[in-house]
Design an enzyme around this catalytic site. Sequence first.
Site: not given
Lengths: 318, 318
Positions: B130, B225
Amino acid sequence: MSSSVRIGVVGATGAVGPVTLALLAQRGWDDVRAFASARTSGTRVPFGSRELVVEEATPDVLGAGDLDLCFFSVGTGASRELVPHALAGGATSIDKSAAFRLSDGVPLVVPEVNGARAAEHEGIIANPNCSTIQLVCALQPLHQAAGLRRVRLATYQSASGAGALSMDRLRAQASEDGNVTMDWDFVGDESEEESKLRAETRKILELPELPFSATCVRVPVLVGHAQAVWIETEEPLSVADAHKILAAAPSVRLLDRPTPKDAVGGDDVLVGRIRKDSAHPSGLALFVVCDNLRKGAALNAIQIAELALAREPEAART
Amino acid sequence: MSSSVRIGVVGATGAVGPVTLALLAQRGWDDVRAFASARTSGTRVPFGSRELVVEEATPDVLGAGDLDLCFFSVGTGASRELVPHALAGGATSIDKSAAFRLSDGVPLVVPEVNGARAAEHEGIIANPNCSTIQLVCALQPLHQAAGLRRVRLATYQSASGAGALSMDRLRAQASEDGNVTMDWDFVGDESEEESKLRAETRKILELPELPFSATCVRVPVLVGHAQAVWIETEEPLSVADAHKILAAAPSVRLLDRPTPKDAVGGDDVLVGRIRKDSAHPSGLALFVVCDNLRKGAALNAIQIAELALAREPEAART
């Protein structure tokens, strides 16, 4: 005798004030008064085994001439207004706001790093930003050994750095509502926190041109600031040597992978993840963590005061 | 016809699986089965307006020859075990674990960045970490314009990156118990997350020697994130040009100061804080944020599948 020094703690009901009071009591200072704004004056705050009634911090009261030393942990605006009155009343002022940090004639002091500067004060000694204090504790010994050429860091700053209300807000929110933010005022493309961190680091290390870039970020943690730091040095510095240097540095404690929770309640600046910067042959990376309310604020200010009063902490306890 | 493609979603009850199912339903795929380990098989998961009964993901079932395409969002060990069976049964496998990402013959694909590589697959196409996906979406257009010379970044990774159990743990804890940690396995002085991020970025950008240093950090945020990034470029690149380039980049959306909450539920990689690196004359700093469960995982994998099947998403809806 500590009782001969009359101390005021202004901002006694904020995030840093209670820690200041607790540390003063622990270190044996006893002639201490607590001050805050009208909003919380009249309330009581713990001081060692007893309580103090919080007095309102007005220009008249602070300037009345019955304080020798004043700790200010209030906003920059309040410091600008009140510190001159405390000074006029004869109190040496240790100010934790940004009001005077970069002013000529005001030493900006981290005792382990540039303690000798404290003696040059003309009434005000400034306490650096919490982020600056932990950073320079880690950088200064490396700079002395190998010369700092460049500094970059990303911060993970806790809610307590933004004050008691931010701590209350974090406590009140569901953990899944936590976010990563940059809740500072911005001037141009930088937050004031980022500019402060550069300017204060340069002043304390006496490196006015140090190439320096910070990205300051608030994370949903109550207490404890962390920093992911990259440095480049003038002379080669091995990881082993950096370890040795930092292990011997005052107020620094090495830990493999320090976290804010490891730092909370302690006096040390925790340094870990010391490794070669895999992006640069003369670079090192490290991770620096500290209790921003203690060494990052209250403890550093008290250490400054002890320096300024030319007292050893031991003497204060007698 | 999408109904002609028989799809399996393995890991349907984890953090990424449900997002994969939701996105597949949205995009018009309908011949979809859900698989998970024995622990959660037999439960039901939403799929568009209906529900699927979760089947146990066994080698026999996945290898039975009645799947054309399989999404794997399971651990590296489970992928290593199960993917070969799905392959043997004839299913092209889009694997989101680290099991095959760096293997020769396995394209590691972010469609906007190196989509052409998807065609080179021999049955497995790997979905990057990710953190890698959002990073290369921001870096690739800058690299094309000015040549990347060096990359450093500090990450702020959410609990969901560590899976559904970590999300549950975060939800269950008091917000004041949040910490900043590095909860990955370490090999030497680097976490596996940091090594992956470097190796995958190098593979995707086809820059096998790119100087690259990451400090990966977990923060108490549920989804999303963030990354504080510094780059140096071969050619000078002004902030204005970087803005222009990124504004035109696919899947990138500019925002002054993006936060994880801004990214959650969206498809874009948010890029902000684009500014000169005040530590280096040919450096830029930026802040990159993304929903790690969508573009960081499920969405990217579906986009890979659509590429591999040489289908436009529109065709799938007919």
